[in-house]
Design an enzyme around this catalytic site. Structure first.
Site, PDB file in Angstrom:
ATOM      1  N   GLU B  55      -9.008  -2.145   6.042  1.00  0.00           N
ATOM      2  CA  GLU B  55      -7.830  -2.551   5.264  1.00  0.00           C
ATOM      3  C   GLU B  55      -6.538  -2.092   5.950  1.00  0.00           C
ATOM      4  O   GLU B  55      -5.579  -2.850   6.068  1.00  0.00           O
ATOM      5  CB  GLU B  55      -7.876  -1.959   3.847  1.00  0.00           C
ATOM      6  N   ASN B  59      -3.725  -4.458   7.629  1.00  0.00           N
ATOM      7  CA  ASN B  59      -2.339  -4.401   7.160  1.00  0.00           C
ATOM      8  C   ASN B  59      -1.361  -4.231   8.326  1.00  0.00           C
ATOM      9  O   ASN B  59      -0.315  -4.871   8.365  1.00  0.00           O
ATOM     10  CB  ASN B  59      -2.151  -3.242   6.177  1.00  0.00           C
ATOM     11  N   ARG B 113      -4.214 -13.579   1.063  1.00  0.00           N
ATOM     12  CA  ARG B 113      -4.509 -12.157   0.909  1.00  0.00           C
ATOM     13  C   ARG B 113      -4.762 -11.906  -0.578  1.00  0.00           C
ATOM     14  O   ARG B 113      -4.057 -12.456  -1.423  1.00  0.00           O
ATOM     15  CB  ARG B 113      -3.336 -11.293   1.399  1.00  0.00           C
TER      16      ARG B 113
END
Lengths: 114, 153
Positions: B55, B59, B113
């Site tokens: 994650e 990002n 997303r």
């Protein structure tokens, strides 16, 4: 492409493979959308039996297809979800909108209303 | 244990540096998973850590660098049964971290997303710290202690 597709009784069955991260999802999404466009489907089943890893990108993939299928007036179901994946599904609230079945057959049957 | 005391001995460390390309997401999480193997984590703990790292790296690539060129660094350090992973980018930064942490919030809905990345990180590690400066970049620090059975005397 790590996706197996099968079209049966108006239901598109997508067998996902490998790792569902941002990198993989970008390509898989286009592949599934293309398959959906090609068939006048009544439902979509996504199987997670061969998924070794998934992060939030996979959630985005599922929710995006859910949107497509709903706009088309179809039904959608998920199946063969491992414990780690189920945890992500629970966390995101996805289980509130999408049913999860033990097997592909059960998911198919649910969509066909058997 | 959420924070690592300064006087705890540093057992091992690893530093990765790679361009912000999406194919490196798997490289980063697999490297971190291999690095912590020495602590003998359970499969569940390992999956949690890999997911949190995935994650944070994603990002950095899609939000920090907006899918453009840049460099991501991942630093891991072991302290007894604890690992600390620092994921850093020199991208655009996060204007409002509290908003970014909201479940289902995403600044890039066009990329599909889910907005669950931060929630997943918070759930899967013992401590999550995000330091960000607009125009400077973002540093995410994940700390996780493995509940390994005590050593046999």
């Amino acid at each position: 492409m790590p996706v197996e597709t099968r079209y049966e009784q108006g239901v598109l069955v997508i067998g996902l493979k490998g790792e569902l991260d941002h990198h993989a999802v970008e390509q898989i999404r286009d592949r599934i959308e293309q398959q959906l466009e090609e068939h006048g489907y009544r439902g979509l089943v996504m199987s997670f039996r061969n998924i070794d890893f998934m992060d939030s990108s996979g959630l985005g993939l599922i929710l995006g297809r859910y949107r497509t299928v709903m706009e088309h007036g179809g039904k959608m179901a998920l199946c063969e979800v491992s414990a780690p994946l189920r945890r992500l599904f629970e966390m995101s609230g996805l289980l509130k909108i999408l049913p999860v079945y033990e097997s592909e057959e059960a998911a198919m049957a649910a969509i066909l209303g058997a | 244990m959420d924070h690592i005391a300064e006087d705890v001995r540093l057992d091992n460390y690893l530093r990765l540096q790679f361009p912000s390309r999406s194919e490196n997401e798997s490289l980063a999480r697999v490297a971190v998973a291999s690095f912590v193997a020495a602590l003998d984590p359970t499969m569940e703990e390992l999956t949690e850590l890999k997911t949190a790292v995935s994650e944070a790296v994603t990002n950095a690539i899609i939000h920090g660098y907006q899918e453009g060129d840049g460099e991501v660094t991942v630093e891991c350090a072991l302290f007894e049964h604890t690992v600390r992973v620092v994921i850093e980018d020199h991208g655009v930064g996060i204007p409002d971290i509290e908003m970014a942490k909201q479940p289902m919030y995403t600044s890039r809905p066009e990329l599909e997303r889910s907005g669950m990345g931060m929630t997943i990180m918070e759930t899967f590690v013992d401590s999550l710290e995000i330091v960000s400066e607009v125009g400077e970049g973002t540093r995410v620090t994940l700390v996780k202690t493995f509940r390994t059975a005590p050593d046999v005397m």
